[in-house]
Scaffold this active site. Sequence first.
Site, PDB file in Angstrom:
ATOM      1  N   ALA A   2       0.814  -1.224   0.000  1.00  0.00           N
ATOM      2  CA  ALA A   2       0.000   0.000   0.000  1.00  0.00           C
ATOM      3  C   ALA A   2       0.845   1.272   0.000  1.00  0.00           C
ATOM      4  O   ALA A   2       0.377   2.332  -0.368  1.00  0.00           O
ATOM      5  CB  ALA A   2      -0.936   0.000   1.208  1.00  0.00           C
ATOM      6  N   ARG A  27      10.744   6.802  -2.262  1.00  0.00           N
ATOM      7  CA  ARG A  27      12.167   6.883  -2.609  1.00  0.00           C
ATOM      8  C   ARG A  27      12.474   6.370  -4.025  1.00  0.00           C
ATOM      9  O   ARG A  27      13.554   6.575  -4.545  1.00  0.00           O
ATOM     10  CB  ARG A  27      12.992   6.106  -1.567  1.00  0.00           C
ATOM     11  N   LYS A  39       5.825   0.969  -6.698  1.00  0.00           N
ATOM     12  CA  LYS A  39       7.069   0.202  -6.461  1.00  0.00           C
ATOM     13  C   LYS A  39       6.930  -1.286  -6.808  1.00  0.00           C
ATOM     14  O   LYS A  39       7.789  -1.841  -7.485  1.00  0.00           O
ATOM     15  CB  LYS A  39       7.503   0.365  -5.006  1.00  0.00           C
ATOM     16  N   GLY A  83       5.762  -6.334  -0.094  1.00  0.00           N
ATOM     17  CA  GLY A  83       5.779  -6.401  -1.555  1.00  0.00           C
ATOM     18  C   GLY A  83       7.073  -5.936  -2.200  1.00  0.00           C
ATOM     19  O   GLY A  83       7.286  -6.136  -3.395  1.00  0.00           O
ATOM     20  N   GLU A 116      13.363  -0.081  14.982  1.00  0.00           N
ATOM     21  CA  GLU A 116      13.589   0.508  13.663  1.00  0.00           C
ATOM     22  C   GLU A 116      14.802   1.433  13.713  1.00  0.00           C
ATOM     23  O   GLU A 116      15.063   2.063  14.744  1.00  0.00           O
ATOM     24  CB  GLU A 116      12.353   1.295  13.222  1.00  0.00           C
ATOM     25  N   LYS A 145       9.211 -10.727 -41.627  1.00  0.00           N
ATOM     26  CA  LYS A 145       8.098 -10.251 -40.795  1.00  0.00           C
ATOM     27  C   LYS A 145       6.839 -11.018 -41.138  1.00  0.00           C
ATOM     28  O   LYS A 145       6.496 -11.118 -42.321  1.00  0.00           O
ATOM     29  CB  LYS A 145       7.856  -8.760 -41.021  1.00  0.00           C
ATOM     30  N   TYR A 192      14.297  -8.741 -47.758  1.00  0.00           N
ATOM     31  CA  TYR A 192      13.157  -8.445 -46.889  1.00  0.00           C
ATOM     32  C   TYR A 192      11.993  -9.305 -47.339  1.00  0.00           C
ATOM     33  O   TYR A 192      11.546  -9.219 -48.494  1.00  0.00           O
ATOM     34  CB  TYR A 192      12.758  -6.962 -46.965  1.00  0.00           C
ATOM     35  N   ASN A 244      14.564 -21.219 -52.690  1.00  0.00           N
ATOM     36  CA  ASN A 244      15.759 -20.392 -52.580  1.00  0.00           C
ATOM     37  C   ASN A 244      15.379 -18.947 -52.858  1.00  0.00           C
ATOM     38  O   ASN A 244      14.894 -18.627 -53.940  1.00  0.00           O
ATOM     39  CB  ASN A 244      16.833 -20.882 -53.564  1.00  0.00           C
TER      40      ASN A 244
HETATM   41  C1  UD1 Z   1      10.361  -2.593   7.094  1.00  0.00           C
HETATM   42  C2  UD1 Z   1      10.420  -3.033   8.565  1.00  0.00           C
HETATM   43  C3  UD1 Z   1      11.871  -3.221   8.976  1.00  0.00           C
HETATM   44  C4  UD1 Z   1      12.529  -4.243   8.063  1.00  0.00           C
HETATM   45  C5  UD1 Z   1      12.373  -3.853   6.591  1.00  0.00           C
HETATM   46  C6  UD1 Z   1      12.809  -5.012   5.740  1.00  0.00           C
HETATM   47  C7  UD1 Z   1       8.505  -2.065   9.728  1.00  0.00           C
HETATM   48  C8  UD1 Z   1       8.037  -0.988  10.641  1.00  0.00           C
HETATM   49  N1  UD1 Z   1       9.792  -2.035   9.392  1.00  0.00           N
HETATM   50  O1  UD1 Z   1      10.968  -1.315   6.994  1.00  0.00           O
HETATM   51  O2  UD1 Z   1      11.960  -3.676  10.311  1.00  0.00           O
HETATM   52  O3  UD1 Z   1      13.904  -4.361   8.396  1.00  0.00           O
HETATM   53  O4  UD1 Z   1      11.005  -3.571   6.287  1.00  0.00           O
HETATM   54  O5  UD1 Z   1      12.791  -4.657   4.386  1.00  0.00           O
HETATM   55  O6  UD1 Z   1       7.707  -2.909   9.342  1.00  0.00           O
HETATM   56  N2  UD1 Z   1       3.359  -0.566   3.614  1.00  0.00           N
HETATM   57  C9  UD1 Z   1       1.978  -0.533   3.586  1.00  0.00           C
HETATM   58  N3  UD1 Z   1       1.312   0.389   4.335  1.00  0.00           N
HETATM   59  C10 UD1 Z   1       1.960   1.275   5.123  1.00  0.00           C
HETATM   60  C11 UD1 Z   1       3.368   1.240   5.165  1.00  0.00           C
HETATM   61  C12 UD1 Z   1       4.046   0.295   4.398  1.00  0.00           C
HETATM   62  O7  UD1 Z   1       1.360  -1.337   2.871  1.00  0.00           O
HETATM   63  O8  UD1 Z   1       1.272   2.066   5.777  1.00  0.00           O
HETATM   64  C13 UD1 Z   1       4.062  -1.555   2.785  1.00  0.00           C
HETATM   65  C14 UD1 Z   1       4.977  -0.912   1.759  1.00  0.00           C
HETATM   66  O9  UD1 Z   1       4.263  -0.720   0.567  1.00  0.00           O
HETATM   67  C15 UD1 Z   1       6.100  -1.924   1.623  1.00  0.00           C
HETATM   68  C16 UD1 Z   1       6.124  -2.627   2.981  1.00  0.00           C
HETATM   69  O10 UD1 Z   1       4.906  -2.331   3.607  1.00  0.00           O
HETATM   70  O11 UD1 Z   1       5.831  -2.894   0.636  1.00  0.00           O
HETATM   71  C17 UD1 Z   1       7.291  -2.189   3.833  1.00  0.00           C
HETATM   72  O12 UD1 Z   1       7.228  -0.801   4.053  1.00  0.00           O
HETATM   73  P1  UD1 Z   1       8.546   0.085   4.022  1.00  0.00           P
HETATM   74  O13 UD1 Z   1       8.139   1.490   4.235  1.00  0.00           O
HETATM   75  O14 UD1 Z   1       9.341  -0.223   2.809  1.00  0.00           O
HETATM   76  O15 UD1 Z   1       9.280  -0.443   5.341  1.00  0.00           O
HETATM   77  P2  UD1 Z   1      10.813  -0.336   5.690  1.00  0.00           P
HETATM   78  O16 UD1 Z   1      11.106   1.032   6.184  1.00  0.00           O
HETATM   79  O17 UD1 Z   1      11.616  -0.839   4.567  1.00  0.00           O
HETATM   80 CA    CA Z   2      11.137  -1.567   2.485  1.00  0.00          CA
END
Ligand code: UD1
Ligand code: CA
Length: 471
Positions: free
Chosen positions: A10, A15, A22, A101, A154, A350, A365, A376
């Site tokens: 979600a 970044r 993503k 994801g 974290e 083609k 072609y 041939n």
């Molecule tokens: C997260 C973990 C971290 C871990 C890392 C591994 C948490 C708080 N942190 O950090 O401990 O080391 O992954 O890669 O879980 N997402 C949602 N809804 C939200 C926020 C995020 O669906 O409200 C989804 C994002 O789309 C993404 C995944 O959750 O696919 C992870 O979120 P991201 O913000 O990338 O977490 P990290 O900071 O990488």
């Molecule tokens: Ca991540």
Amino acid sequence: MTKSAIVLAAGHGTRMKSQTHKVLHPVCGKPMIHHILDTLEELGVDQTIVVVGQQREKVIEAVGSRADIAIQEEQKGTGDAVKAALPKLRSDVDTVVVLYGDAPLIQAKTIEGLFKMKDSEQADAVILTADVQDPTGLGRVFLNHQGHVARIVEEKDATPEERANHVINTGVYAYDRAALRMSVEELKNDNAQGEYYLTDTLAIIGDKGGKVVPLQVENPHEIASVNDRLQLSQVEALARQMILQKWMRDGVTIVDPGNTYIEASVRLSPDVTLLPGTILAGETHVASFATIGPNTRLVDTVVRERAVVQYTVSVESEIGEEAQVGPFAYLRPGTKVGARCKVGDFVELKNTVLGDDTKVSHLAYVGDAEIGRDVNIGCGVVTVNYDGEKKHRTVVGDGSFIGSNANLIAPLTIGEGVYVCAGSTVTEDAADDAFVIARTPQTTKPNYVRAWKARRAGNQPTVKGGEAGGH
Ligand code: UD1
Ligand code: CA
């Protein structure tokens, strides 16, 4: 055990600085979300739920009927995202695996390991950890004296001492359903990012007397995640390596793995040889003893046994057994090259079928054509298939010979065993066994040139443009 998987997708992926979500970015030709769905299908979970939010339409479209969808309206953290999925859990589910994801390389047998560990340890949750050299940006895992997980911190909330811990949270967990539901309800967002962290559920479960155990991943490559384009390229490189290694283990010779690119959807048979500069994409299938490369790109192309394809680009085409294609051939969509054909240098085909044993050896072609067996096609032959408005077909029967530099003006049907003389511009159909010559008769003026040059030197008026005389 009845198992569900919750995949979090979600978040913004800010970044990435991308208009594309993503999880839809491809890794080795396949969107990240499809890597994960494929793995879950291989694993055989009973239900998969994908949590979507930002740019959800495209993500929902990519998921299709392969999973249930839960919507997280506001991105308030990974814990909140899981909470959004809970109402969708099937009632008979007792174990829930949570994945992110943006980590597409996780393997089915690793997730299987989490289930086994949960079972054997009678744990409420198992978390996949890794001991990495560079833990930057990741959550750090801390154990209690029993070796159970006490908490995850974290990076943004960590002290310098805590940051020195290199054991990290991979973001893959297996939960007991009841423990997950209870702990998610209790989450607070009193942290550096003001988010509901899923990672806090583990301490909550532990504090209530539950058991949370770590499982260290065997191959840390599997847990690499993508937060920006640099990491995308790193994950791409890892995925590429995994694919190449798999095919080498399955009997494919890859002469230079550093210079060979195989998308996830490609299928190869044992004893295929890939030479440097080979790029195989889409639904490309290559059969045994075929040799591809050097410098060849095949997209959605089927190559049969013992074919040799070099310095070639081929898209949505088929190459028959023992056929030789290239160097420098271009096969465009809808082309089917028969067995033992030869398609040589600077040949473009083609939407064309070549029957078995037919040769188009150089500089031709052939488009929108149906060429029989044992034909041939000479050097420089062109099917003139386009009149500026419409495309027209050319048919050439078995055993015919098309001389060099012939223009075949389509629509045109040439029968079997026909002989078309070199340089002909063929506009009319020719029946079987016909001899076709369609070019201006030659004019030769004997003993001519020296006298003509003398006339010209004597200032005789010449024909405009200095031609050597008309006919
Ligand atoms: C997260 C973990 C971290 C871990 C890392 C591994 C948490 C708080 N942190 O950090 O401990 O080391 O992954 O890669 O879980 N997402 C949602 N809804 C939200 C926020 C995020 O669906 O409200 C989804 C994002 O789309 C993404 C995944 O959750 O696919 C992870 O979120 P991201 O913000 O990338 O977490 P990290 O900071 O990488
Ligand atoms: Ca991540």
